[in-house]
Design an enzyme around this catalytic site. Structure first.
Site, PDB file in Angstrom:
ATOM      1  N   LYS A  53     -26.027  30.581   9.033  1.00  0.00           N
ATOM      2  CA  LYS A  53     -27.386  30.030   8.879  1.00  0.00           C
ATOM      3  C   LYS A  53     -28.368  30.805   9.753  1.00  0.00           C
ATOM      4  O   LYS A  53     -29.471  31.137   9.317  1.00  0.00           O
ATOM      5  CB  LYS A  53     -27.388  28.536   9.232  1.00  0.00           C
ATOM      6  CG  LYS A  53     -26.697  27.685   8.179  1.00  0.00           C
ATOM      7  CD  LYS A  53     -26.405  26.258   8.624  1.00  0.00           C
ATOM      8  CE  LYS A  53     -25.533  25.557   7.577  1.00  0.00           C
ATOM      9  NZ  LYS A  53     -25.085  24.232   7.954  1.00  0.00           N
ATOM     10  N   GLN A  97     -25.038  19.926  12.520  1.00  0.00           N
ATOM     11  CA  GLN A  97     -23.875  20.426  11.789  1.00  0.00           C
ATOM     12  C   GLN A  97     -22.772  19.368  11.749  1.00  0.00           C
ATOM     13  O   GLN A  97     -22.448  18.738  12.749  1.00  0.00           O
ATOM     14  CB  GLN A  97     -23.368  21.717  12.436  1.00  0.00           C
ATOM     15  CG  GLN A  97     -22.273  22.424  11.678  1.00  0.00           C
ATOM     16  CD  GLN A  97     -22.704  23.001  10.332  1.00  0.00           C
ATOM     17  OE1 GLN A  97     -23.885  23.229  10.078  1.00  0.00           O
ATOM     18  NE2 GLN A  97     -21.753  23.236   9.458  1.00  0.00           N
ATOM     19  N   ASP A 120     -31.337  19.209   5.177  1.00  0.00           N
ATOM     20  CA  ASP A 120     -30.034  19.007   4.527  1.00  0.00           C
ATOM     21  C   ASP A 120     -30.160  18.072   3.324  1.00  0.00           C
ATOM     22  O   ASP A 120     -29.273  18.037   2.473  1.00  0.00           O
ATOM     23  CB  ASP A 120     -29.049  18.344   5.514  1.00  0.00           C
ATOM     24  CG  ASP A 120     -28.091  19.330   6.172  1.00  0.00           C
ATOM     25  OD1 ASP A 120     -27.729  20.327   5.521  1.00  0.00           O
ATOM     26  OD2 ASP A 120     -27.723  19.082   7.334  1.00  0.00           O
TER      27      ASP A 120
END
Ligand code: GUN
Length: 289
Positions: A53, A97, A120
């Site tokens: 990322k 995460q 997300d």
């Protein structure tokens, strides 16, 4: 005839190039999109994903902030970090995460992220927006799957889509997105009776089970498009949920692992971050409060 290989590497780099051009323009106007990522603990796969990322951010010109926290981090500490990013106008996207260590209540963490920064697409507000078909942050892996189908001109309208797996991050949201694209959708799972009979009806088969090579050639309808969301680490290396070598002889199109859906997740996350920055700066209309 062997199936067409759906090249997630090419599509994801096309998308990243499109985003890089867009970010260059935004920066001329004084807007630098910024993604903040919290990584709690020592899960090796998570470290790899977060590094991917960061590299994508760098390539596109998105500022990235990474907070690496010890496995002993408390709920309060993580929530305090998330809240500080909520309150920081220079941070446009926030991501914690997954997985997180067991002392962390992940649902509460998601509820704490400002839905306007939830790149997300996992906050229940954004999940609800997805359910009612409003433009919002779509969860990245599901929206990456839809993008692949679109860019390979795989017809969704009227197609029978069968999804194997009912997780909150893949199975359920991809079912909704396929439905919004006019597919006839079925979700199968570990309690489904005669799974092969169901999967054999699929024009579009999405495998999101988490078991290496679970989908075998006899479970696939000839001419189907097969999307493999699996990321299984085996002794032979990374492997999907689909028996690729055998299934590619039956399907019309198939995603490889690696080189398929996984790369799309990162590309879509970058797209959501740019969208978040534009919404917060008032460049585009905010779809959420
Ligand atoms: N862990 C594996 N994939 C993802 C993802 O897309 N987002 C977050 N937050 N965690 C993950």
């Amino acid at each position: 005839m062997s199936a067409q290989i759906i090249d997630g590497k090419k599509v994801s780099s096309d998308i990243k190039a499109e985003l890089a051009a867009e970010v260059a323009e935004l920066k001329k106007g004084g807007l630098e999109p910024c993604l903040a990522v919290a990584l709690v603990g020592d899960d090796p796969a998570s470290h790899v994903y977060v590094r991917n990322k960061e590299e994508a951010c760098k390539l596109i010109g998105i500022k990235s902030i990474k907070e690496q926290l010890p496995a002993s981090t408390t709920q309060e500490e993580l929530l305090a970090l998330v809240k500080s990013w909520n309150d920081d106008p220079s941070v446009h996207g926030i991501l914690v995460q997954s997985p997180v260590p067991s002392q962390i209540n992940e649902h509460e963490v998601l509820l704490t992220i400002d839905p306007a920064k939830d790149v997300d697409g996992w906050h229940p507000f954004n999940v609800g927006q997805l359910m009612v078909g409003e433009s919002t942050f779509e969860s990245c892996t599901p929206s990456g799957i839809i993008e692949l189908l679109k860019r390979y001109n795989i017809e969704m309208a009227g197609a029978k889509a069968v999804i194997v797996g009912r997780s909150n991050i893949v199975g359920k949201p991809v079912a909704l997105l396929l439905l919004h694209n006019d597919a006839t959708v079925e979700i199968c799972h570990s309690r489904t009776k005669d799974l092969a009979a169901e999967t054999k009806t699929a024009d579009i088969l999405v495998a999101a089970i988490g078991k290496p090579k679970f989908i075998t050639a006899d479970m696939v309808k000839p001419g189907a498009a097969v999307i493999d969301v699996g990321m299984n680490r085996t002794e032979e290396g990374l492997c999907g949920d689909v028996d690729f070598e055998a299934v590619k002889e039956v399907a019309a199109a198939i995603t490889p692992v690696p080189g398929g859906v996984g790369l799309m997740t990162v590309a879509m996350l970058m797209g959501n971050t740019v969208k978040a920055a534009k919404q917060q700066a008032g460049v585009v209309e905010r779809s959420i409060v």
